[in-house]
Design an enzyme around this catalytic site. Structure first.
Site, short mmCIF file in Angstrom:
data_model
loop_
_atom_site.label_atom_id
_atom_site.label_comp_id
_atom_site.label_asym_id
_atom_site.label_seq_id
_atom_site.Cartn_x
_atom_site.Cartn_y
_atom_site.Cartn_z
N ASN A 97 -94.79 -20.85 71.96
CA ASN A 97 -95.07 -19.88 73.00
C ASN A 97 -95.45 -20.60 74.30
O ASN A 97 -96.20 -21.56 74.27
CB ASN A 97 -96.21 -18.97 72.58
N LYS B 181 -93.14 -34.92 79.15
CA LYS B 181 -93.68 -35.72 78.06
C LYS B 181 -93.42 -34.97 76.76
O LYS B 181 -93.78 -33.80 76.63
CB LYS B 181 -95.19 -35.93 78.26
N HIS C 254 -87.26 -23.31 71.06
CA HIS C 254 -87.85 -23.87 69.85
C HIS C 254 -87.48 -25.34 69.70
O HIS C 254 -86.59 -25.83 70.35
CB HIS C 254 -87.37 -23.09 68.62
#
Length: 538
Positions: free
Chosen positions: A432, A289, A538
């Site tokens: 993270n 998702k 990222h």
């Protein structure tokens, strides 16, 4: 120094009298050539193209009649001649150009139908170095660029998909071609040669192991125009690079409406993640998702793997993407369709499973034929303002790493299996990232937080919510293995994981405070393994 223009206006309509055809892909060639000939357009052609046209009983002149020079050097030199390029580049309304044409017996070429040697196909098929070099087209791109530059007078056609549009234009304009149409075709032509040169330059970079070439070209071919981008006010298109890698770009869509921009992003994330789990080691399922996994599980079959993945975060799984590493069967399909799902992707699907999914007409079903290799080299790219970031794909695999036990207690065999599982998943979680795993399934995932402590706490909270939903007395993070995508800069992130019940941890290591973190692990009696490789995403 820039070249000055004589500012001769382009005519609105051009009635073509002569067409040059030189194509590698002969799809639709004969029908197109016949349609041009029927409109009184003289055909000039080269080699195999001329033979195909002539064999169909259509009148065609060999290009050597224009150049007065035969093909030489195995066909490497046949169109690189003023008789061709003069005919393509001449400005018909320029007195000096007309004088040069008459003096040198150069005939105008009004339509250039050219497609290129199949360099991309040869490269994708793994052709050897000499064969790949031989399939670098020289004359074709030169003619395309010449014709496209002179689109004031010349119509350039580089794709068989455009043949019908050219004929329709001639019919609509009573045998002429309009300036806007010529402009559009020129734009397509330059895009084609740019993509072709990009493929060649990137092949050389790969072959010569040039990691950062001075100029990096990125190209793609439009596969779909999206209804919109990430949001309805954004436009978007889906371009395929030609990379021979199984996935959403190469998949077959069996049913359901067009994939959205976000669907494609999420489906790619799901399939790349599930490919980390080799089918010969067990069935695997990943539910994604917003590009992050909300559950990953392994089982003896896909049904068991799906149930494990769904149990991790059943709330987030609503409206998600479900990926499998094996052949989707009917029993698994029956369970998946009970939850609102946007996309299912798998290497293959049985006919029985297809029939079950067909009852959900908006559910997209994709098959790829195979799984992408997580170890394969490749490039990824993302844009920044005024630039492009290009890097090698993260193809590190935990099974290939030299794992180092740094605590007094080493992990048990079961813990080590779960640690590796967790690290595979953490590679695909936005940083993270903290991932808790127990018995071959994620039980808590913390993603995309600015603090690693927050990721650990969010993952634990999600595990608590999942436990309550299942009527369990305590979350499955109790006795779990936990993975961190990067080192713990302080012991606090590890302590949060220990508080959640983790008994073993896997992380890259490399912090200035590794000793402090290892000491905290020893004091808690948990096992810690270092990988030496981080997986920021990222």
């Amino acid at each position: 120094m820039a070249v000055a223009s004589k500012k001769i206006p382009a005519p609105e309509l051009v009635t073509p009298r002569r067409a040059l055809l030189s194509v590698s892909d002969k799809t639709g060639l004969v029908a197109f050539a016949a349609a041009l000939s029927e409109r009184g357009i003289e055909l000039v052609s080269t080699g195999g193209t001329a033979a195909a046209i002539a064999d169909a009983g259509i009148a065609v002149r060999d290009v050597s009649e224009l150049t007065g020079f035969p093909e030489i050097m195995d066909g490497r030199v046949k169109t690189l001649h003023p008789g061709v390029h003069g005919g393509l580049l001449a400005i018909r309304d320029d007195d000096d150009h007309r004088t040069a044409m008459e003096a040198n017996d150069i005939a105008a070429i009004d339509i250039a139908v050219i497609n290129l040697y199949p360099f991309e196909d040869v490269r994708a098929a793994g052709g050897d170095y000499p064969t790949t070099v031989e399939n670098i087209d020289i004359g074709g791109p030169a003619m395309i660029r010449a014709a496209a530059k002179n689109h004031a007078y010349v119509t350039v056609v580089t794709d068989p998909a455009d043949y019908d549009a050219v004929i329709a234009e001639l019919e609509e304009r009573n045998g002429s071609v309009s300036y806007p149409f010529r402009q559009q075709m020129a734009a397509r032509a330059y895009a084609r040669t740019a993509a072709y040169d990009a493929a060649i330059s990137n092949w050389f970079a790969d072959e010569l192991a040039i990691e950062n070439p001075r100029h990096r070209a990125v190209a793609g071919t439009l596969k779909d125009v999206m209804r919109y981008g990430e949001n309805p006010h954004q436009t978007a298109g889906f371009y395929v690079s030609g990379e021979n890698r199984p996935g959403v770009a190469t998949a077959t869509l069996h049913q359901g409406k067009q994939l959205s921009y976000n669907n494609i992003n999420d489906t790619d994330a799901a399939f790349e993640l599930v490919a980390e789990f080799a089918p010969d080691k067990g069935a695997a399922c990943a539910i994604i998702k917003h590009a992050n996994p909300c559950g990953v599980g392994m089982g003896e079959d896909l049904l068991g793997a799906y149930h494990k993945a769904l149990a991790c975060d059943p709330v987030s799984a609503f409206g998600g993407i479900v990926a499998f590493n094996g052949i989707l069967d009917a029993a698994t399909a029956e369970e998946v369709v009970k939850v609102f799902t946007e996309v299912i992707i798998a290497p293959e699907v049985t006919d029985e499973a297809k029939a079950i999914i067909a009852a959900k007409k908006n559910l997209r079903l994709l098959t790829t034929g195979d799984l992408p290799d997580p170890r394969a080299a490749g490039l990824t790219a993302s844009t920044v303002s005024g630039g492009l970031l290009v890097q090698s794909r993260d193809n590190g695999v935990v099974d290939d790493l030299d794992l180092k036990v740094v605590t007094q207690r080493g992990p048990s065999a079961a813990e080590l299996d779960d640690l590796k599982f967790a690290f595979r998943v953490a590679k695909h979680v936005k940083s993270n990232a903290i991932v808790y795993v127990k018995d071959g399934a994620t039980v808590g995932i913390g993603a995309g937080q600015m603090s690693r402590v927050d990721s650990a706490r969010i993952a634990a909270r999600k595990a608590q919510d999942a436990a309550e939903a299942q009527g369990l007395s305590e979350p499955l993070t109790k006795g779990s293995a936990v993975a961190s995508d990067a080192f713990f800069p302080f012991a606090d992130g590890l302590l949060s994981a220990i508080e959640a019940g983790a008994t073993s941890v896997i992380q890259p290591g490399g912090s200035m405070r590794d000793d402090e973190v290892i000491k905290a692990a020893d004091e808690a009696g948990i096992a810690m393994v270092l990988t030496g490789m981080r997986h920021f995403r990222h």
